[in-house]
Scaffold this motif. Structure first.
Motif, PDB file in Angstrom:
ATOM      1  N   PRO A   1       0.782  -1.242   0.000  1.00 46.11           N
ATOM      2  CA  PRO A   1       0.000   0.000   0.000  1.00 46.11           C
ATOM      3  C   PRO A   1       0.811   1.287   0.000  1.00 46.11           C
ATOM      4  O   PRO A   1       0.270   2.343  -0.316  1.00 46.11           O
ATOM      5  CB  PRO A   1      -0.833  -0.111   1.273  1.00 46.11           C
ATOM      6  CG  PRO A   1      -0.033  -0.987   2.172  1.00 46.11           C
ATOM      7  CD  PRO A   1       0.674  -1.957   1.287  1.00 46.11           C
ATOM      8  N   THR A   2       2.094   1.240   0.371  1.00 46.50           N
ATOM      9  CA  THR A   2       2.839   2.497   0.508  1.00 46.50           C
ATOM     10  C   THR A   2       4.136   2.464  -0.293  1.00 46.50           C
ATOM     11  O   THR A   2       4.706   1.396  -0.571  1.00 46.50           O
ATOM     12  CB  THR A   2       3.188   2.772   1.979  1.00 46.50           C
ATOM     13  OG1 THR A   2       4.146   1.803   2.439  1.00 46.50           O
ATOM     14  CG2 THR A   2       1.942   2.735   2.854  1.00 46.50           C
ATOM     15  N   ILE A   3       4.634   3.645  -0.604  1.00 47.67           N
ATOM     16  CA  ILE A   3       5.887   3.770  -1.345  1.00 47.67           C
ATOM     17  C   ILE A   3       7.078   3.242  -0.547  1.00 47.67           C
ATOM     18  O   ILE A   3       7.907   2.507  -1.100  1.00 47.67           O
ATOM     19  CB  ILE A   3       6.097   5.236  -1.779  1.00 47.67           C
ATOM     20  CG1 ILE A   3       5.086   5.594  -2.863  1.00 47.67           C
ATOM     21  CG2 ILE A   3       7.523   5.459  -2.283  1.00 47.67           C
ATOM     22  CD1 ILE A   3       5.110   7.056  -3.274  1.00 47.67           C
ATOM     23  N   PRO A   4       7.228   3.579   0.740  1.00 49.48           N
ATOM     24  CA  PRO A   4       8.366   3.020   1.479  1.00 49.48           C
ATOM     25  C   PRO A   4       8.403   1.497   1.453  1.00 49.48           C
ATOM     26  O   PRO A   4       9.487   0.898   1.336  1.00 49.48           O
ATOM     27  CB  PRO A   4       8.152   3.559   2.907  1.00 49.48           C
ATOM     28  CG  PRO A   4       7.408   4.841   2.703  1.00 49.48           C
ATOM     29  CD  PRO A   4       6.480   4.573   1.564  1.00 49.48           C
ATOM     30  N   GLU A   5       7.243   0.852   1.551  1.00 49.87           N
ATOM     31  CA  GLU A   5       7.210  -0.614   1.483  1.00 49.87           C
ATOM     32  C   GLU A   5       7.645  -1.110   0.108  1.00 49.87           C
ATOM     33  O   GLU A   5       8.355  -2.109  -0.010  1.00 49.87           O
ATOM     34  CB  GLU A   5       5.800  -1.114   1.787  1.00 49.87           C
ATOM     35  CG  GLU A   5       5.362  -0.962   3.224  1.00 49.87           C
ATOM     36  CD  GLU A   5       3.916  -1.376   3.417  1.00 49.87           C
ATOM     37  OE1 GLU A   5       3.683  -2.519   3.847  1.00 49.87           O
ATOM     38  OE2 GLU A   5       3.021  -0.542   3.131  1.00 49.87           O
ATOM     39  N   ALA A   6       7.233  -0.407  -0.934  1.00 46.52           N
ATOM     40  CA  ALA A   6       7.593  -0.824  -2.284  1.00 46.52           C
ATOM     41  C   ALA A   6       9.091  -0.690  -2.528  1.00 46.52           C
ATOM     42  O   ALA A   6       9.689  -1.501  -3.234  1.00 46.52           O
ATOM     43  CB  ALA A   6       6.823   0.006  -3.307  1.00 46.52           C
TER      44      ALA A   6
ATOM     45  N   GLY B   1      14.718  10.169  -1.708  1.00 44.74           N
ATOM     46  CA  GLY B   1      15.094  10.278  -0.308  1.00 44.74           C
ATOM     47  C   GLY B   1      15.006   8.992   0.474  1.00 44.74           C
ATOM     48  O   GLY B   1      15.513   8.918   1.599  1.00 44.74           O
ATOM     49  N   LEU B   2      14.389   7.966  -0.102  1.00 40.49           N
ATOM     50  CA  LEU B   2      14.189   6.706   0.613  1.00 40.49           C
ATOM     51  C   LEU B   2      15.134   5.594   0.181  1.00 40.49           C
ATOM     52  O   LEU B   2      15.118   4.511   0.781  1.00 40.49           O
ATOM     53  CB  LEU B   2      12.743   6.227   0.415  1.00 40.49           C
ATOM     54  CG  LEU B   2      11.655   7.070   1.078  1.00 40.49           C
ATOM     55  CD1 LEU B   2      10.269   6.664   0.569  1.00 40.49           C
ATOM     56  CD2 LEU B   2      11.725   6.933   2.598  1.00 40.49           C
ATOM     57  N   LEU B   3      15.963   5.849  -0.830  1.00 39.10           N
ATOM     58  CA  LEU B   3      16.762   4.783  -1.422  1.00 39.10           C
ATOM     59  C   LEU B   3      18.253   4.942  -1.156  1.00 39.10           C
ATOM     60  O   LEU B   3      18.754   6.069  -1.020  1.00 39.10           O
ATOM     61  CB  LEU B   3      16.556   4.754  -2.939  1.00 39.10           C
ATOM     62  CG  LEU B   3      15.213   4.288  -3.465  1.00 39.10           C
ATOM     63  CD1 LEU B   3      15.086   4.633  -4.937  1.00 39.10           C
ATOM     64  CD2 LEU B   3      15.039   2.786  -3.252  1.00 39.10           C
TER      65      LEU B   3
END
Length: 319
Positions: free
Chosen positions: A72-77, A104-106
């Motif tokens: 459901p979320t971008i951080p999980e993906a 920013g998450l990678l």
């Protein structure tokens, strides 16, 4: 790995028609995909598209057993992703914000590829902390069948890394030397469509006959060679140099006569009614199915006139 770059896990952000098609291609090459899309019903639509596309790809011997997971979320993906394919709506402000969030998450080494069809890379990466690893990778729909991927990057090494990834998936990447609205293929397609609309507006022929003139004439050649190679062969033994020297003036006269149509309500109505007549009652879904069957047949039968540099390199390596 199948893609030749060591990538095993891909995040697909945005699972509309393009994103779902990308996912199917990755899965068929044995890559694991984690996908996300906030739209209601996105997971079910993704599964349906992937199922149909993987059946088509199996006809090419692509039966990789990559796993698909929807979150459901971008951080999980993005968790554990080694490559990201972003396919959000064609909205500059939205993409700029989304790509900044993804960036920013990678980890720094992970490439982020945007499927934008017309937006400038410099605009959509403006808010990224590491813009050098974010690139445009524009496919033609549906990307699991149409090999073209247009790459726009701010760094030559990033462009080559991305090109190697897509080549490993059987795609034909082209790398732009500088950014341009619409990249290459959409600019060519837009130039052609402008004159197709002009022919309707000028009452030269029906919509169906204009379409038939293309797909039963030059379109057959264009599946195997582009405009420059076409005119190179059109120049006879002297090739393109002879063509330009002797027939270039006739090209310029045709260019001067090309129209500048406006999409007035009358022109739009003529196009809509003409397309309805050409479609002969077939639904969009039926027409898409016919398109995909045609693409599969063409891909299996065609040979390009100009050698593919990637295929040449592979052949030379094996030799």
């Amino acid at each position: 790995m199948a893609d030749g770059t060591g990538v095993r896990r891909v995040a697909v952000v945005g699972c509309g028609t393009v994103g779902a098609s990308w996912a199917a291609l990755f899965l068929a090459h044995g890559l694991d995909v984690t996908a996300t899309d906030p739209a209601e019903g996105a997971q079910a639509r993704l599964a349906a598209v992937v199922e149909g596309a993987r059946a088509q790809l199996a006809g090419f011997g692509l039966t990789g057993a990559g796993t698909l997971r929807f979150v459901p979320t971008i951080p999980e993906a993005l968790d554990g992703a080694e490559f990201v394919q972003e396919n959000a709506p064609e909205n500059e402000a939205f993409k700029r914000e989304l790509l900044a969030e993804i960036d920013g998450l990678l980890p720094p080494a992970v490439l982020v590829a945007s499927s934008t069809s017309a937006l400038l890379r410099s605009a959509i990466v403006a808010a990224c902390a590491r813009p050098e690893r974010v690139l445009v990778a524009h496919p033609f729909n549906p990307p699991h069948l149409v090999p073209l991927v247009e790459i726009v990057a701010g760094d030559a090494a990033v462009a080559e890394r991305a090109a190697a990834f897509y080549r490993g998936l059987g795609r034909r990447p082209v790398i732009l030397r500088r950014e341009m609205p619409g990249h290459i293929a959409n600019r060519l397609a837009s130039a052609l469509y402008r004159e197709a609309v002009n022919l309707v507006a000028e009452g030269v022929a029906s919509v169906a006959d204009i379409d038939a003139a293309l797909c039963h004439g030059p379109g057959l050649r264009w599946a195997a060679m582009g405009p420059h190679m076409t005119y190179h062969l059109g120049g006879g033994a002297g090739g393109i140099a002879h063509y330009l020297a002797h027939l270039g003036p006739s090209q310029e006269r045709r260019w001067a006569s090309l129209g500048q149509p406006a999409l007035t309500p009358e022109v739009q109505a003529a196009i809509v009614s003409g397309v309805a007549e050409e479609a002969a009652g077939l639904s969009i879904a039926e027409l898409e199915a016919r398109r995909d069957r045609a693409l599969v047949g063409i891909l299996k039968a065609r040979e390009t006139v100009a050698p593919d540099p990637a295929q040449q390199a592979t052949t030379e390596t094996r030799a």
